[in-house]
Design an enzyme around this catalytic site. Structure first.
Site, mmCIF file in Angstrom:
data_model
loop_
_atom_site.group_PDB
_atom_site.id
_atom_site.type_symbol
_atom_site.label_atom_id
_atom_site.label_comp_id
_atom_site.label_asym_id
_atom_site.label_seq_id
_atom_site.Cartn_x
_atom_site.Cartn_y
_atom_site.Cartn_z
ATOM 1 N N GLY A 155 43.094 -25.082 -45.091
ATOM 2 C CA GLY A 155 42.042 -25.100 -44.088
ATOM 3 C C GLY A 155 41.737 -26.523 -43.643
ATOM 4 N N ILE A 157 40.016 -28.941 -45.001
ATOM 5 C CA ILE A 157 40.224 -29.949 -46.043
ATOM 6 C C ILE A 157 41.695 -30.028 -46.410
ATOM 7 C CG2 ILE A 157 39.719 -30.550 -48.435
ATOM 8 C CD1 ILE A 157 36.936 -29.370 -48.023
ATOM 9 N N SER A 176 48.434 -19.761 -49.066
ATOM 10 C CA SER A 176 47.198 -18.999 -49.207
ATOM 11 C C SER A 176 47.513 -17.615 -48.675
ATOM 12 C CB SER A 176 46.018 -19.636 -48.462
ATOM 13 O OG SER A 176 46.243 -19.633 -47.065
ATOM 14 N N ARG A 177 46.652 -16.661 -48.933
ATOM 15 C CA ARG A 177 46.969 -15.261 -48.629
ATOM 16 C C ARG A 177 47.269 -15.024 -47.156
ATOM 17 N NH1 ARG A 177 43.070 -14.197 -52.893
ATOM 18 N NH2 ARG A 177 44.089 -13.028 -54.584
ATOM 19 N N THR A 235 39.000 -30.028 -56.354
ATOM 20 C CA THR A 235 37.751 -30.536 -55.776
ATOM 21 C C THR A 235 37.053 -29.433 -54.977
ATOM 22 O OG1 THR A 235 38.927 -31.340 -53.818
ATOM 23 C CG2 THR A 235 38.609 -32.905 -55.632
ATOM 24 N N ARG A 237 36.107 -25.496 -56.084
ATOM 25 C CA ARG A 237 35.108 -24.828 -56.913
ATOM 26 C C ARG A 237 35.713 -24.556 -58.281
ATOM 27 N NH1 ARG A 237 32.536 -26.592 -53.535
ATOM 28 N NH2 ARG A 237 30.938 -25.651 -52.196
ATOM 29 N N GLU A 266 27.596 -26.297 -63.724
ATOM 30 C CA GLU A 266 27.204 -27.612 -63.222
ATOM 31 C C GLU A 266 25.685 -27.743 -63.229
ATOM 32 O OE1 GLU A 266 28.942 -28.310 -59.382
ATOM 33 O OE2 GLU A 266 30.985 -28.006 -60.090
ATOM 34 N N HIS A 285 31.159 -33.583 -59.380
ATOM 35 C CA HIS A 285 31.062 -32.933 -58.078
ATOM 36 C C HIS A 285 30.627 -33.931 -57.001
ATOM 37 C CE1 HIS A 285 30.505 -28.729 -56.116
ATOM 38 N NE2 HIS A 285 31.029 -29.601 -55.263
#
Length: 319
Positions: A155, A157, A176-177, A235, A237, A266, A285
């Site tokens: 995407g 990022i 990715s799917r 970076t 989740r 977190e 994070h």
């Protein structure tokens, strides 16, 4: 009506320096900033009793249905960014709470991804510690040029990270799917299967949103495919990775190492096993924690509140 605004999880106590909160105070809004995370849901509800507006920083504090049920005064919830998996938006709507988002930096997270990758490739934290203790050249790093970069999630990022990989002379593959070969090629990557990605990659980096479909998308099988020379970078989740499998991979040597900015829990509590795991570079994070990002987050939040007070909400988020 008098409004009470709570700014949550302002860890560095800097929110007021990145937006014109004084204008809200001049309009009669009472503002309370909370630096520490709440120890429990009951503590959150108790602190926010009577609060009408909240600014939530990313997914630091969860707002499930049970919280909305116990905060009848709450009317506006602003999340930094335009998506927040920790907010039950449907429940918010049912309880009359407007949810709004903010702009965010497109570059902060990709830049940190590359910083972590370089840090683990050249053992920078260990060498910094050694040098300060009187040592000199205690490790041997590896170069990125000529290596294969596997990007899970291409995407906004992921595409930037792909460009960084190309600039460093890496072969870039992606999966990715719903990714198509055409979209991958446009980003300078080659579409492969998930199994191929972890087999081919010297470095696998994760850039997916967390959802029921993506939780634990990297488990024992993927980590074993990555192999004893492979690096995992996350970076995105924490729950994208099976934490128990990752700990085993690190302690038993299935992979070379991991660079992590995100975790299942977190802030990461003292004594957490990842803190003692070998061959890791860890950061708290920091993907979105930049001056530029905070200006967009908090500045956008003030815009959201001002527009809502005027009866014309902007950047509303619906289920």
């Amino acid at each position: 009506m008098t409004h009470r605004l709570a700014i949550l999880d302002d860890y560095q106590d800097v929110a007021h320096g990145f937006a014109d909160f004084a204008a809200l105070e001049a309009a009669g809004v009472t503002i309370t900033s909370y630096r520490e995370p709440f120890a429990s849901r009951d503590a959150l509800v108790s602190a926010l009793a009577g609060t009408t507006m909240v600014i939530a920083m990313r997914e630091r504090t969860a707002f499930p249905r049970e919280v909305f049920e116990q905060l009848p005064a709450l009317q506006l919830l602003v999340t930094t960014g335009m998506a927040n998996a920790s907010i039950d938006v449907a429940a918010a709507t049912e309880h009359g709470v407007t949810v709004c988002g903010t702009p965010g930096s497109p570059t902060a997270a990709p830049e940190l991804t590359w910083a972590l990758l370089l840090a683990i490739a050249r053992h920078l934290p260990a060498e910094d510690h050694s040098l300060r203790a009187g040592g000199w050249q205690s490790t041997v790093g590896f170069e990125l040029a000529g290596k294969t970069l596997g990007i899970v999630g291409l995407g906004k990022i992921g595409r930037r990270v792909a460009a960084y990989g190309q600039a460093f002379g890496m072969d870039v593959v992606a999966w990715s799917r719903n990714l198509t070969a055409e979209a991958a090629a446009e980003a300078g990557a080659r579409l492969v299967s998930k199994k191929e990605l972890f087999t081919l990659a010297d470095v696998a980096t994760l850039h997916l949103r967390l959802s029921p479909r993506s939780e634990n998308i990297v488990g024992e099988e993927e980590l074993r495919l990555l192999g004893p020379e492979g690096i995992l970078v996350n970076t995105a989740r924490g729950p994208l990775v099976d934490q128990e499998a990752l700990l085993r991979a690190l302690t038993e040597g299935w992979i070379r190492g991991a660079a992590l900015d995100v975790f299942d829990q977190e802030p990461l509590p003292a004594g957490h096993p990842l803190l003692a795991a070998p061959n890791t570079v860890l950061s708290p994070h920091l993907g979105y924690v930049t001056q530029e990002s905070y200006r967009q987050f908090y500045g956008g939040a003030v815009e959201d509140i001002t527009a809502w007070l005027a009866g014309s909400p902007v950047r509303t988020i619906t289920a």
